[in-house]
Each structure stands twice: as structure tokens, then as C-alpha cells.
Design an enzyme around this catalytic site. Structure first.
Site, PDB file in Angstrom:
ATOM      1  N   ASN A 140      68.206  29.820  59.886  1.00 56.89           N
ATOM      2  CA  ASN A 140      68.788  30.636  58.507  1.00 56.89           C
ATOM      3  C   ASN A 140      69.798  29.994  58.030  1.00 56.89           C
ATOM      4  O   ASN A 140      69.997  30.146  56.937  1.00 56.89           O
ATOM      5  CB  ASN A 140      69.253  32.203  59.226  1.00 56.89           C
ATOM      6  CG  ASN A 140      67.967  33.093  59.457  1.00 56.89           C
ATOM      7  OD1 ASN A 140      66.791  32.872  59.011  1.00 56.89           O
ATOM      8  ND2 ASN A 140      68.182  33.840  60.533  1.00 56.89           N
ATOM      9  N   ARG A 182      60.123  32.970  53.003  1.00 53.55           N
ATOM     10  CA  ARG A 182      61.189  33.641  52.012  1.00 53.55           C
ATOM     11  C   ARG A 182      62.319  32.932  51.459  1.00 53.55           C
ATOM     12  O   ARG A 182      62.826  33.286  50.505  1.00 53.55           O
ATOM     13  CB  ARG A 182      61.842  34.779  53.217  1.00 53.55           C
ATOM     14  CG  ARG A 182      62.651  36.042  52.164  1.00 53.55           C
ATOM     15  CD  ARG A 182      61.720  36.603  51.427  1.00 53.55           C
ATOM     16  NE  ARG A 182      62.389  37.815  50.843  1.00 53.55           N
ATOM     17  CZ  ARG A 182      61.862  38.598  49.870  1.00 53.55           C
ATOM     18  NH1 ARG A 182      60.505  38.393  49.360  1.00 53.55           N
ATOM     19  NH2 ARG A 182      62.472  39.371  49.224  1.00 53.55           N
ATOM     20  N   ARG A 241      60.980  43.889  50.441  1.00 55.13           N
ATOM     21  CA  ARG A 241      62.285  43.121  50.344  1.00 55.13           C
ATOM     22  C   ARG A 241      62.371  42.607  48.976  1.00 55.13           C
ATOM     23  O   ARG A 241      62.234  41.578  48.567  1.00 55.13           O
ATOM     24  CB  ARG A 241      62.085  41.825  51.199  1.00 55.13           C
ATOM     25  CG  ARG A 241      61.791  42.332  52.687  1.00 55.13           C
ATOM     26  CD  ARG A 241      62.283  41.199  53.853  1.00 55.13           C
ATOM     27  NE  ARG A 241      61.219  40.164  53.861  1.00 55.13           N
ATOM     28  CZ  ARG A 241      61.140  39.113  54.587  1.00 55.13           C
ATOM     29  NH1 ARG A 241      62.143  39.016  55.469  1.00 55.13           N
ATOM     30  NH2 ARG A 241      60.340  38.135  54.581  1.00 55.13           N
ATOM     31  N   PRO A 242      62.664  43.550  47.993  1.00 57.45           N
ATOM     32  CA  PRO A 242      62.831  43.284  46.730  1.00 57.45           C
ATOM     33  C   PRO A 242      64.140  42.291  46.372  1.00 57.45           C
ATOM     34  O   PRO A 242      64.952  42.197  47.352  1.00 57.45           O
ATOM     35  CB  PRO A 242      63.289  44.525  46.224  1.00 57.45           C
ATOM     36  CG  PRO A 242      63.673  45.513  47.174  1.00 57.45           C
ATOM     37  CD  PRO A 242      63.230  44.856  48.332  1.00 57.45           C
ATOM     38  N   ILE A 243      63.918  41.812  45.312  1.00 55.80           N
ATOM     39  CA  ILE A 243      65.011  40.838  44.920  1.00 55.80           C
ATOM     40  C   ILE A 243      66.059  41.362  43.831  1.00 55.80           C
ATOM     41  O   ILE A 243      66.898  40.589  43.207  1.00 55.80           O
ATOM     42  CB  ILE A 243      64.412  39.366  44.720  1.00 55.80           C
ATOM     43  CG1 ILE A 243      63.697  39.370  43.438  1.00 55.80           C
ATOM     44  CG2 ILE A 243      63.838  38.772  45.598  1.00 55.80           C
ATOM     45  CD1 ILE A 243      63.618  37.898  42.801  1.00 55.80           C
ATOM     46  N   ASP A 244      66.130  42.558  43.636  1.00 57.51           N
ATOM     47  CA  ASP A 244      66.784  43.046  42.534  1.00 57.51           C
ATOM     48  C   ASP A 244      68.306  42.775  42.664  1.00 57.51           C
ATOM     49  O   ASP A 244      68.842  42.793  41.679  1.00 57.51           O
ATOM     50  CB  ASP A 244      66.853  44.666  42.569  1.00 57.51           C
ATOM     51  CG  ASP A 244      65.669  45.272  42.316  1.00 57.51           C
ATOM     52  OD1 ASP A 244      64.368  44.464  42.220  1.00 57.51           O
ATOM     53  OD2 ASP A 244      65.067  46.481  42.616  1.00 57.51           O
TER      54      ASP A 244
END
Length: 430
Positions: free
Chosen positions: A23, A93, A122-125
Site C-alpha cells: 500500500n 485501485r 468505493r466512490p471517489i467523491d
């Protein structure tokens, strides 16, 4: 297609060296493009997600020089602003970090919507909100994340919920913005601290990483550096849980014990013994496993990426355990595979009630995502008889040399390649 074939029932003994953090690597490698210079990055894990990001950087014009399997030099002087298409971005991702990087360096970015493991929306808002607060016009257009700005200006950005991805992306965009950016309710995971240290090594001014308030004072330019990535917290935790589940005595080396405190605490509660050293942890377990309750939470809580592995241990623990998922909406897809092996698990939304059983039985199962794949391996190692794990491509995304490392601990695990003629060839650890 490749499968893992596991003959279960063996205790684990010996030592295992942990690789660099996945990660951290998938954020630090793209971040190298923020400087118009050469960056040397050491201790990168030799896994498929890292290979994908290196391929993308190469396609974008970066000069790539592999010093060895775990060390790379990236020359970003020839990188130009260009779109990152779906055939590259859709596989994992972390491709969305290229939005923050390209926006930061070129004030323009166009990256296809990312892919990766499927365990809930898993939105990217929050990413888009952060970019807009820095002065960018950021939207999703025809499946592409598009962000453009005449200039980026520091701002105070409150994260409506703790988000590792959004925290990292705003950091990447803000290091070259004018003025001060303050990220409140920021994620605190170890790889965020590692990214901040890497950016600072390139001349950025990032402070407070590891707390819930990160302050970034923009600089005009970043320079090259040499940097070594931290050990992988989740890989280390996976081997710790494997040792506790199967029984035995395993020394997990090249780690940062503080990053593993929440995992160690639950393993002790379940009946394992933990001894901490400066850069290693010894896990022993010779007595019966006992029930415990686990709830995943943002760092420093119990990691969501360790939830499937822990479910296997709890399935073999005496009594009734409650496993609560506090991060993602749908991370129990793997449970159907454990049920095939004889586990007793009832799932209701984000809560799994696990009744311990005396043993699991080897059958054919599949990895439904990266960490579920690790859980299927642990289940196979602990089960009676033979377990075949399909979809091992997921496991290769995040675990370096998993067959070799487990075999060195006494596990009976092989990688099987099934060719077009449906014949099998076996690759052992040797």
C-alpha cells in the site's frame, strides 16, 4: 490459470522475512513523477500491483531502471501530461493516485476509473472534493476522472469520513500547490506516514502524517532522492495469523512491531503467545484457540485487510466470536468458501457470528479478492486433507513469494499451472 494445492495439517516453524509494503509502494511509485529528476526507491515488493504501476509509469514516458527485483530508479524528466486509459488503470485501485500526481505536476489529469478488489462501493467523491478545494475543476467524464486547474492553491479540507485513498490523493496534489493545505479527519495508516516521509525526502513540507490533521505547505519544486519503503503491515499480520491458526513457532522478521499492535493484541486474546523484538515478532501457539470479538476500524484499529484471515482463526477457536466489519460494506463474500470447508459462520450485514468448529476440511475454493485469497491459504494450511485455491492471481497482487515463504516454514503448498490441454504442471518452492 494457476492454483495453489495445499496439504493441510502441518504446524509452522521457522523464520519469514516480510517484504516492502504494497500500500505504500503503489502510492510512492507514482509520487516519483512529481519531481523532474531521478528517484531511487528500495524495498519495493515484487508483486503484480507494483509491476502494473511500473508499466504505467513506463508508458507515460518515465525512464525505468530495475537495479534488482526490489530496487528501482525512476527518471521523470521525460514524462509528459497524457491520459491514462482504461486498459492500464482498470486493473487495480491505486491507479487513481495518478490523478493527484498529474494534477500536482501538470495541473491537468485524465485517468480512467480504477479497478481492484470488489468488496463494496468505493466512490471517489472525497478525492474530487479535495481537488476542487485546491482550485481544480474535477469530475468524472465518460468513465475518466478528469481534473484541471490554472493553479492549485492551498485550502482547509475536511474529510467527511476517514479515507486512506482521498488523504493520499490530496497530499499528492497539494505538495506543489501555493500556500498551506490542511487535511482534517485524515487517515493515519502507516503507509500515509511513509508517503509523507518520501515526499519530504524530495523536498516537500508535509507535517502531521500519522495524526488526524496533516499540514502541507506547498513548494515550488521537488528534487530526486533515495528512499526505502517500510515493511508490509498486512503481509506480516497474515503470517502471524497463519502461525497462530496452524500452531507452531514462527519469527516474523523485518517488521515494525508498533504497526502490528492491534493484531498482536487479538492473537494474544485468542491464545497465541507474542514476543516483540526491535524489528521482529515471534508468534507461538501450542494450546487451544479461544473465542474473541474483533471489529475492523481505521488505523490504529484492527485493519480491515486482516479481517478475512482473522475469520479463519476464529472459525477454529472454541466458542462464539463476533467479527464486525467497520470499514467496507461488503467484505464477507469469502464466507461461502469457508462454509464449504466446514466453518460455521452466519453473516448479517457487517456482522459475522462465528461458531468455532473442531476442524476444517480441504476442498476446492476460490479467492474472491486479495485478502480473501490469503484467508483461503491459511484455511487450507489448517484444514484436514487437500485444499485447492483458485484465482491465485488475486494473491499475487499483494504477496511476494508466498509459496516459497510458506514452504520454508514447513507448509505443504505448491503452485499448479493448468494449461490449455487441461494438464497440470507443478512448481514447488525449490
Amino acid at each position: 490459470m494457476e492454483n495453489f494445492v495445499i496439504q493441510g495439517g502441518h504446524e509452522l516453524f521457522g523464520e519469514v522475512n516480510i517484504s516492502g509494503a504494497k500500500n505504500a509502494a503503489v502510492a510512492i511509485l507514482p509520487a516519483a513523477l512529481l519531481c523532474d529528476d531521478v528517484v531511487r526507491i528500495e524495498n519495493i515488493p515484487n508483486i503484480s500491483d507494483v509491476s502494473l504501476i511500473i508499466h504505467i509509469l513506463d508508458r507515460m514516458g518515465a525512464g525505468i531502471k530495475m537495479i534488482n527485483s526490489n530496487t528501482i530508479e525512476i527518471d521523470s524528466r521525460s514524462v509528459v501530461c497524457q491520459a491514462v486509459p482504461d486498459d492500464l488503470a482498470s486493473h487495480f485501485r491505486a491507479s487513481y493516485y495518478l490523478v493527484g500526481v498529474m494534477l500536482g505536476r501538470f495541473k491537468s489529469a485524465e485517468v480512467a476509473m480504477p479497478g481492484g478488489c470488489d468488496f463494496g462501493t468505493r466512490p471517489i467523491d472525497l478525492h474530487l472534493k479535495g481537488f476542487r478545494m485546491l482550485g481544480a475543476d474535477a469530475n468524472i467524464v465518460n468513465g475518466m476522472v478528469c481534473a484541471n486547474a490554472e493553479k492549485l492553491v492551498g485550502s482547509s479540507i475536511y474529510m467527511d469520513q476517514v479515507s486512506v485513498g482521498a488523504t493520499i490523493n490530496v497530499m499528492l496534489a497539494a505538495v506543489l500547490a501555493r500556500g498551506l493545505t490542511v487535511i482534517e479527519n485524515a487517515a493515519k495508516e502507516p503507509h500515509i506516514v511513509d508517503l509523507a516521509n518520501f515526499l519530504n525526502s524530495m523536498g516537500a513540507d508535509v507535517r502531521g502524517a500519522g495524526t488526524d490533521v496533516i499540514k502541507i505547505r506547498g513548494v515550488e519544486k521537488l528534487h530526486g532522492c533515495s528512499y526505502s519503503i517500510i515493511p508490509d503491515q498486512i503481509e506480516a499480520g497474515t503470517y502471524m495469523v497463519a502461525a497462530a491458526t496452524c500452531g507452531g513457532d514462527v519469527l516474523v522478521k523485518n517488521i515494525i512491531p508498533k504497526h502490528l499492535e492491534s493484531i498482536s493484541a487479538k492473537l494474544i486474546e485468542a491464545g497465541a503467545e507474542i514476543i516483540e523484538y526491535d524489528d521482529a515478532i515471534r508468534v507461538t501457539r501450542f494450546k487451544e484457540l479461544t473465542r474473541c470479538n474483533v471489529k475492523t476500524m481505521p488505523h490504529p484499529g484492527f485493519p480491515t485487510d486482516m479481517q478475512p484471515q482473522m475469520a479463519v482463526l476464529l472459525s477454529l477457536s472454541k466458542g462464539t466470536s463476533i467479527l464486525t466489519e467497520g470499514v467496507w460494506d461488503s467484505r464477507f463474500q469469502y464466507v461461502s468458501q469457508l462454509l464449504k470447508m466446514g466453518a460455521d459462520i452466519q453473516v448479517d450485514g457487517k456482522i459475522a457470528v462465528i461458531e468455532g468448529v473442531k476442524e476444517l476440511t480441504g476442498v476446492k475454493v476460490k479467492a474472491t479478492d486479495l485478502r480473501a485469497g490469503a484467508a483461503m491459504i491459511i484455511a487450507g494450511l489448517a484444514a484436514r486433507g487437500e485444499t485447492i485455491v483458485e484465482n491465485v492471481v488475486y494473491v499475487d497482487r499483494g504477496y511476494e513469494d508466498v509459496v516459497e515463504k510458506l514452504s520454508a516454514l514447513g507448509a505443504d503448498i505448491k503452485r499448479i499451472t493448468v494449461n490449455d490441454a487441461d494438464t497440470e504442471t507443478v512448481q514447488s518452492a525449490g
